[in-house]
Design a protein around this motif. Structure first.
Motif, mmCIF file in Angstrom:
data_model
loop_
_atom_site.group_PDB
_atom_site.id
_atom_site.type_symbol
_atom_site.label_atom_id
_atom_site.label_comp_id
_atom_site.label_asym_id
_atom_site.label_seq_id
_atom_site.Cartn_x
_atom_site.Cartn_y
_atom_site.Cartn_z
ATOM 1 N N MET A 1 49.769 46.317 45.997
ATOM 2 C CA MET A 1 49.510 45.220 45.060
ATOM 3 C C MET A 1 50.737 44.984 44.163
ATOM 4 O O MET A 1 51.299 45.916 43.633
ATOM 5 C CB MET A 1 48.294 45.589 44.194
ATOM 6 C CG MET A 1 47.851 44.458 43.307
ATOM 7 S SD MET A 1 46.271 44.795 42.505
ATOM 8 C CE MET A 1 46.791 45.822 41.150
ATOM 9 N N THR A 2 51.166 43.731 44.039
ATOM 10 C CA THR A 2 52.289 43.400 43.177
ATOM 11 C C THR A 2 51.862 42.322 42.196
ATOM 12 O O THR A 2 51.065 41.466 42.541
ATOM 13 C CB THR A 2 53.466 42.826 43.993
ATOM 14 O OG1 THR A 2 53.272 43.120 45.350
ATOM 15 C CG2 THR A 2 54.787 43.341 43.519
ATOM 16 N N GLY A 3 52.381 42.394 40.979
ATOM 17 C CA GLY A 3 52.111 41.332 40.002
ATOM 18 C C GLY A 3 50.636 41.226 39.637
ATOM 19 O O GLY A 3 50.193 40.236 39.086
ATOM 20 N N GLY A 4 49.853 42.279 39.929
ATOM 21 C CA GLY A 4 48.458 42.299 39.504
ATOM 22 C C GLY A 4 47.492 41.584 40.432
ATOM 23 O O GLY A 4 46.300 41.555 40.154
ATOM 24 N N PHE A 5 47.963 41.025 41.533
ATOM 25 C CA PHE A 5 47.061 40.305 42.436
ATOM 26 C C PHE A 5 47.072 40.925 43.823
ATOM 27 O O PHE A 5 48.105 41.339 44.319
ATOM 28 C CB PHE A 5 47.473 38.827 42.532
ATOM 29 C CG PHE A 5 47.419 38.122 41.207
ATOM 30 C CD1 PHE A 5 46.206 37.849 40.595
ATOM 31 C CD2 PHE A 5 48.594 37.751 40.564
ATOM 32 C CE1 PHE A 5 46.150 37.214 39.365
ATOM 33 C CE2 PHE A 5 48.550 37.113 39.332
ATOM 34 C CZ PHE A 5 47.329 36.846 38.735
ATOM 35 N N GLU A 6 45.887 40.957 44.427
ATOM 36 C CA GLU A 6 45.789 41.547 45.762
ATOM 37 C C GLU A 6 45.854 40.504 46.859
ATOM 38 O O GLU A 6 46.109 40.812 48.002
ATOM 39 C CB GLU A 6 44.484 42.334 45.880
ATOM 40 C CG GLU A 6 44.530 43.622 45.080
ATOM 41 C CD GLU A 6 43.204 44.342 45.061
ATOM 42 O OE1 GLU A 6 42.300 43.971 45.826
ATOM 43 O OE2 GLU A 6 43.092 45.275 44.258
ATOM 44 N N THR A 7 45.557 39.249 46.502
ATOM 45 C CA THR A 7 45.548 38.196 47.530
ATOM 46 C C THR A 7 46.485 37.060 47.121
ATOM 47 O O THR A 7 46.877 36.949 45.953
ATOM 48 C CB THR A 7 44.132 37.621 47.707
ATOM 49 O OG1 THR A 7 43.670 37.203 46.427
ATOM 50 C CG2 THR A 7 43.175 38.648 48.286
ATOM 51 N N SER A 8 46.788 36.218 48.079
ATOM 52 C CA SER A 8 47.714 35.115 47.819
ATOM 53 C C SER A 8 47.070 34.076 46.910
ATOM 54 O O SER A 8 45.840 33.993 46.808
ATOM 55 C CB SER A 8 48.090 34.449 49.142
ATOM 56 O OG SER A 8 46.960 33.777 49.664
ATOM 57 N N PHE A 9 47.907 33.262 46.277
ATOM 58 C CA PHE A 9 47.393 32.176 45.424
ATOM 59 C C PHE A 9 46.508 31.246 46.250
ATOM 60 O O PHE A 9 45.457 30.803 45.790
ATOM 61 C CB PHE A 9 48.567 31.400 44.813
ATOM 62 C CG PHE A 9 48.128 30.128 44.152
ATOM 63 C CD1 PHE A 9 47.493 30.148 42.920
ATOM 64 C CD2 PHE A 9 48.314 28.898 44.773
ATOM 65 C CE1 PHE A 9 47.052 28.979 42.317
ATOM 66 C CE2 PHE A 9 47.878 27.720 44.181
ATOM 67 C CZ PHE A 9 47.255 27.760 42.949
ATOM 68 N N LYS A 10 46.945 30.966 47.486
ATOM 69 C CA LYS A 10 46.201 30.040 48.351
ATOM 70 C C LYS A 10 44.767 30.539 48.549
ATOM 71 O O LYS A 10 43.817 29.767 48.430
ATOM 72 C CB LYS A 10 46.927 29.924 49.699
ATOM 73 C CG LYS A 10 46.595 28.676 50.451
ATOM 74 C CD LYS A 10 47.645 28.316 51.487
ATOM 75 C CE LYS A 10 47.777 29.300 52.592
ATOM 76 N NZ LYS A 10 48.716 28.882 53.630
#
Ligand code: XMP
Length: 262
Positions: A1-10
């Motif tokens: 996980m990077t930048g606090g998110f596990e999934t893409s913005f999309k």
């Protein structure tokens, strides 16, 4: 996980649209008032967000708020509120400079909490938008590209014929941009609701791989249903809601009318 998110913005946008039962992105814009106190403007923005937020899947912020309120001041407070409501935050900064500068713009807006930014594909890839896509990928944030703008003069740039670098054939600029969006794995392409035929053509290139975001509904004359039927996935709506006497009623009505088309 990077930048606090596990999934893409999309995919977070898809989840947000499903969870909130809406594909509307609120453009939180207000006109310039020289005498307006910054606190009043922030209050006004928070109020519209409170009233209309439940009908949205995301909120888009533009210079209208960044200039008077400041990115790490009032705007960041709004971004936090947007997230508390379970919505995503998009910055409409239309990144359009050399790569080194674009990267700094992206880093600051992502640091302020924005989930995605809008960028102009005119600047190209190498030393243009590549650094932005690199930062976005590392932090699982989004990059949405302009495809065909919603205003009257859009055709002067986005509609001109250009020579396709790969085929050598003449092709409309917006089709070349749609192909770049696929190649660069963009999270979205903005196409004006005022040009449903362009939405259709661009959708033929993008299919379900890159969603179309469509502004220009209401105040600029575009129609939500027409844009959706042509292939838009998300609708960006500003003044129709923000300048209304009753933002929640307008937002609810729009949400209900879209439900019939989806
Ligand atoms: P209104 O009030 O017209 O607001 O509903 C629309 C919002 O979207 C912005 N806008 C665009 N942004 N590509 C973009 O990235 C476009 O083609 C486009 N057309 C409108 C506008 O600045 C406002 O924030």
């Amino acid at each position: 996980m990077t930048g606090g998110f596990e999934t893409s913005f999309k995919s977070r946008m898809e989840d947000s649209a499903k969870k909130n039962g809406s594909s509307i992105v609120l453009a939180l814009d207000f006109p310039f008032h020289a005498a307006e106190n910054r606190g009043e403007l922030l209050f006004k923005a928070q109020n519209v967000l409170e009233l209309a937020g439940s009908c949205m899947c995301a909120v888009k912020i533009n210079h209208h708020l960044v200039l008077p309120l400041g990115t790490f001041d009032g705007v960041q407070q709004l971004v936090n509120k947007i997230h508390e409501k379970g919505l995503l935050a998009i910055i409409d900064c239309k990144v359009n400079d050399i790569g080194a500068t674009n990267q700094v713009i992206a880093e600051y807006y992502y640091a302020a909490g924005f989930d995605a930014l809008i960028a102009n594909p005119f600047v190209g890839w190498e030393e243009g938008l590549k650094p932005v896509f690199d930062v976005a990928l590392k932090q699982q944030r989004g990059v949405i590209l302009l495809g065909y703008m919603s205003h009257k003069g859009a055709g002067e740039g986005y509609g001109q014929l250009v020579c396709d670098a790969e085929t050598g054939k003449k092709t409309p600029q917006y089709i070349a941009f749609a192909k770049k969006a696929l190649k660069w794995d963009a999270d979205g392409v903005v196409v004006g609701a005022t040009y449903p035929e362009k939405i259709r053509e661009i959708h033929e290139v993008l299919r379900e791989n890159v969603p179309i975001y469509s502004p220009g509904i209401g105040a600029q004359g575009g129609a939500a249903e027409t844009a959706l039927k042509a292939g838009a996935r998300y609708l960006i709506v500003g003044r129709e809601i923000t300048l209304s006497e009753n933002p929640s009623k307008v937002a609810e009505k729009l949400k209900a009318s879209i439900k019939r088309v989806e």
